[in-house]
Design a protein around this motif. Structure first.
Motif: not given
Ligand SMILES: C[C@@H](Nc1nc2c(c3cc(-c4cn[nH]c4)ccc13)C(=O)N=C/C2=C\CC1CC1)C(C)(C)C
Length: 321
Positions: A63, A65-66, A69-70, A103-104, A41-43
């Motif tokens: 990521e 920023k994801h 954000k979540e 970014t990651s 779900s996040y990767s």
């Protein structure tokens, strides 16, 4: 600051000729990224080759920023702390090192070329008793090790049971694990940071995957080592029956079946396995079988656990007919 283990050293000579060894961390540039192996779900998990050693790994990329954000920063830290605690067991996917760029986040892990147990099960439909005993024993051995290190997986299911090139089990996906106090941690409970218990919003919000979630997680939100035993019972049932015991049209209806213990065995389901499943799928976690009970159960009569088990050759996959 990302303090993933340094993986190499470089010599440095200063003006007076003094030599010092500096730790060198790997970075994205040290890898050639290949195909996508799986998406969480996040990767995203990629196949990647270390350009120096040519060794192949799975690299999980998150990521930043994801995640922010979540609001999943807690899950990321739980997964990393969990993987760092579960280092020396053949049945757990191993984290070699981590690094990041702007970014990651990157986790370098064991490559499990056999893919997910679910995928293999879908191909054969069902497993025969010999295969169910072998894979059940390896999953149980890994659960025993996790619990001994104060970790509850909480989302065990055939998708999270991977297979390596010897078709041996590697349990993965610890983002939703619960870290009990580390039994080796000498500090008194009040001094252990954050994860010793379970922060409320994480406990309240988290529920595993519908088909494998234990009744206590649905009723009073409490997860214990017995929750992983419930999932184990569901997996043994699914290997022999080809489908999970509790499955309905919607998540809500599946939860209803679970809390009412509404399931039945297909005709011909082997009796020893049936008795074992019935002792794992018990509504009261206190009455449920423990790892020790399961190891002694007739279904695993004669089955070795521990080091011997991981030296065994995986049986050829045969359906239960
Ligand atoms: C369950 C997971 N899927 C997977 N996670 C991992 C794989 C993996 C490999 C294949 C595969 C290999 N060959 N063919 C398929 C298919 C799915 C995989 C791997 O090799 N090494 C570490 C992994 C995960 C470690 C990380 C959680 C800490 C999700 C769907 C969440 C991405």
């Amino acid at each position: 600051k990302d303090r993933g283990a340094a993986v190499g050293v470089r010599r440095e000579v200063d003006a007076d000729g003094r030599v010092t060894m500096k730790p060198v961390k790997k970075g994205v540039r040290d890898f050639t990224f290949g195909r996508i192996l799986g998406e969480g779900s996040y990767s995203t998990v990629y196949l990647a080759t270390d350009r120096q050693t040519l060794r192949e790994y799975a690299v999980k990329v998150l990521e930043k920023k994801h995640i922010i954000k979540e609001k999943k920063i807690k899950y990321v830290n739980i997964e990393k702390n969990t993987l760092n605690r579960l280092t020396e067991h053949p049945g757990i996917v191993r984290l070699y090192y981590t690094f990041q760029d702007e970014t990651s986040l990157y986790y370098v892990l064991d490559l499990c070329t056999g893919g997910e147990l679910l995928g293999v099960l879908k191909k054969t439909g069902t497993f025969d008793v010999e295969c169910t005993r072998f894979y059940g024993a390896q999953i149980l051995d890994a659960i025993d090790y996790m619990h001994s290190r104060g970790i509850i997986h909480r989302d065990l299911k055939p998708e999270n049971v991977l297979l390596d090139e010897q078709m041996h089990v590697k349990i993965t996906d610890f983002g939703t694990a619960k870290l009990l106090r580390d039994p080796r941690d000498p500090r008194p409970p009040e001094e252990t940071p954050g994860q010793s218990g379970e922060d409320d919003e994480r406990a309240a919000s988290f529920v595993g995957t519908a088909e494998y979630v234990s009744p206590e997680l649905l009723t009073d939100k409490s997860a214990s080592t017995a929750s992983d035993i419930w999932a184990f019972g569901c997996i043994i049932y699914q290997l022999l029956a080809g489908r999970p015991p509790f499955k309905a049209g919607t998540e809500y209806l599946t939860f209803q079946k679970i809390v009412k213990l509404e399931y039945e065995f297909p005709h011909g389901f082997p009796s020893a396995a049936r008795d074992l499943v019935e002792r794992c799928l018990v509504l009261d976690p206190a009455q449920r079988f423990t790892v020790e009970h399961i190891k002694k159960h007739e279904f695993f009569a004669g089955q070795m656990f521990g080091k011997e088990l991981w030296r065994m050759k995986a049986p050829r996959l045969r359906p239960y007919v």
